[in-house]
Structures are given as C-alpha cells and as structure tokens.
Write a protein that holds these residues in place. Structure first.
Motif, PDB file in Angstrom:
ATOM      1  N   UNK A  78       0.834  -1.205   0.000  1.00 57.27           N
ATOM      2  CA  UNK A  78       0.000   0.000   0.000  1.00 57.27           C
ATOM      3  C   UNK A  78       0.865   1.250   0.000  1.00 57.27           C
ATOM      4  N   UNK A  79       1.891   1.266   0.841  1.00 58.50           N
ATOM      5  CA  UNK A  79       2.783   2.431   0.910  1.00 58.50           C
ATOM      6  C   UNK A  79       3.473   2.695  -0.428  1.00 58.50           C
ATOM      7  N   UNK A  80       3.771   1.631  -1.159  1.00 60.16           N
ATOM      8  CA  UNK A  80       4.449   1.768  -2.454  1.00 60.16           C
ATOM      9  C   UNK A  80       3.489   1.909  -3.626  1.00 60.16           C
ATOM     10  N   UNK A  81       2.196   1.858  -3.343  1.00 52.04           N
ATOM     11  CA  UNK A  81       1.176   1.946  -4.394  1.00 52.04           C
ATOM     12  C   UNK A  81       1.444   0.905  -5.480  1.00 52.04           C
ATOM     13  N   UNK A  82       1.574  -0.313  -5.041  1.00 55.91           N
ATOM     14  CA  UNK A  82       1.874  -1.423  -5.936  1.00 55.91           C
ATOM     15  C   UNK A  82       0.805  -1.569  -7.009  1.00 55.91           C
ATOM     16  N   UNK A  83       1.229  -1.873  -8.235  1.00 57.75           N
ATOM     17  CA  UNK A  83       0.297  -2.065  -9.349  1.00 57.75           C
ATOM     18  C   UNK A  83      -0.627  -3.245  -9.089  1.00 57.75           C
ATOM     19  N   UNK A  84      -0.120  -4.268  -8.477  1.00 60.18           N
ATOM     20  CA  UNK A  84      -0.894  -5.449  -8.106  1.00 60.18           C
ATOM     21  C   UNK A  84      -0.131  -6.146  -6.993  1.00 60.18           C
ATOM     22  N   UNK A  85      -0.861  -6.790  -6.124  1.00 63.31           N
ATOM     23  CA  UNK A  85      -0.235  -7.509  -5.025  1.00 63.31           C
ATOM     24  C   UNK A  85      -0.735  -8.946  -5.030  1.00 63.31           C
ATOM     25  N   UNK A  86       0.211  -9.869  -4.980  1.00 64.53           N
ATOM     26  CA  UNK A  86      -0.111 -11.291  -4.991  1.00 64.53           C
ATOM     27  C   UNK A  86       0.537 -11.923  -3.767  1.00 64.53           C
ATOM     28  N   UNK A  87      -0.225 -12.721  -3.058  1.00 65.72           N
ATOM     29  CA  UNK A  87       0.268 -13.403  -1.870  1.00 65.72           C
ATOM     30  C   UNK A  87       0.471 -14.873  -2.213  1.00 65.72           C
ATOM     31  N   UNK A  88       1.675 -15.370  -1.965  1.00 63.20           N
ATOM     32  CA  UNK A  88       2.001 -16.754  -2.289  1.00 63.20           C
ATOM     33  C   UNK A  88       2.648 -17.398  -1.062  1.00 63.20           C
ATOM     34  N   UNK A  89       2.205 -18.599  -0.723  1.00 67.70           N
ATOM     35  CA  UNK A  89       2.826 -19.334   0.381  1.00 67.70           C
ATOM     36  C   UNK A  89       4.239 -19.758  -0.001  1.00 67.70           C
ATOM     37  N   UNK A  90       5.107 -19.802   0.972  1.00 70.23           N
ATOM     38  CA  UNK A  90       6.499 -20.186   0.729  1.00 70.23           C
ATOM     39  C   UNK A  90       6.638 -21.625   0.258  1.00 70.23           C
ATOM     40  N   UNK A  91       5.657 -22.461   0.571  1.00 66.41           N
ATOM     41  CA  UNK A  91       5.738 -23.861   0.174  1.00 66.41           C
ATOM     42  C   UNK A  91       4.897 -24.180  -1.065  1.00 66.41           C
TER      43      UNK A  91
END
Length: 122
Positions: A78-91
């Motif tokens: 949010x602070x960086x105003x990301x174009x898109x944010x994707x959450x991926x598990x490490x495994x």
C-alpha cells in the motif's frame, strides 16, 4: 512511490527447505515482479536464501504469526502503491509455472481495471 510491477509477497517462517524452489518457480513464470519475503522471525536460513535469490526481505523481530507477516507485506504494498499484489505461500512448489503466471497476470489486469480479485490456488 508508485511501482508498475506486481509485488509478490511471500510470508515465511523457517522455510529454508522450500523457499528457494518457490522463488525459482516465480522466476520461471517470466513475469517481471518485485518479490518480497516477509521473514517471520525465522531461525533457519530463510532470510539468507531470499537474499541469495535477489528478493527484498522484510524481517520481523520474532515469530508474530502468518497474519502479522501478511499484514506487514500488504502495508508495504500500500505504501508503495503497488500495481498489483499477490500473496504466495512459501511452500507453493507444486503449482505449474503457467498457472502461477495466469494468477499473477489476472491480479495485474484486475488492479488496472479498478476491480478486486481474489484467487486461491490449490
């Protein structure tokens, strides 16, 4: 600062055994993205592996739990105003690169269309 590349957040706690594979999988998608590993107080080589793979690392001072790691990553997005944010598990090593590419592209397309998108990959 607004970033035009998607930001991929990987919350991780003691994930040295799989993190490198997951990062390699992201690279195999061919998508130009920022990768942020939120190290949730790991006591193994999680942070070192992320840095060796040229990822940005946000280190939490102790294990605060996955929710705190996710919120920390989203706060940075949010602070960086990301174009898109994707959450991926490490495994997440069993998903094919083409499926991951589709997931990331869909997130980018939805964000440019001012829509909200949530996809759960199994």
């Amino acid at each position: 600062m607004e970033i035009s590349k998607p930001l991929i957040i990987i919350p991780a706690h003691n994930e040295e055994a799989v993190l490198g594979h997951t990062i390699d999988l992201i690279h195999r998608t061919g998508i130009n993205a920022y990768i942020l590993v939120v190290d949730d107080g790991s006591t193994d080589r999680t942070e070192t592996i992320a840095k060796e793979k040229s990822c940005e690392v946000l280190s939490l001072p102790k294990n605060l739990g996955k929710t705190s790691a996710v919120f920390s990553g989203i706060g940075l997005a949010i602070a960086r105003k990301s174009a898109a944010t994707v959450l991926i598990d490490a495994d997440m090593t069993s998903i094919p690169a083409v499926s991951l590419r589709t997931l990331i592209e869909n997130a980018r397309t939805a964000s440019t269309g001012k829509k909200s998108l949530m996809t759960v990959a199994k």
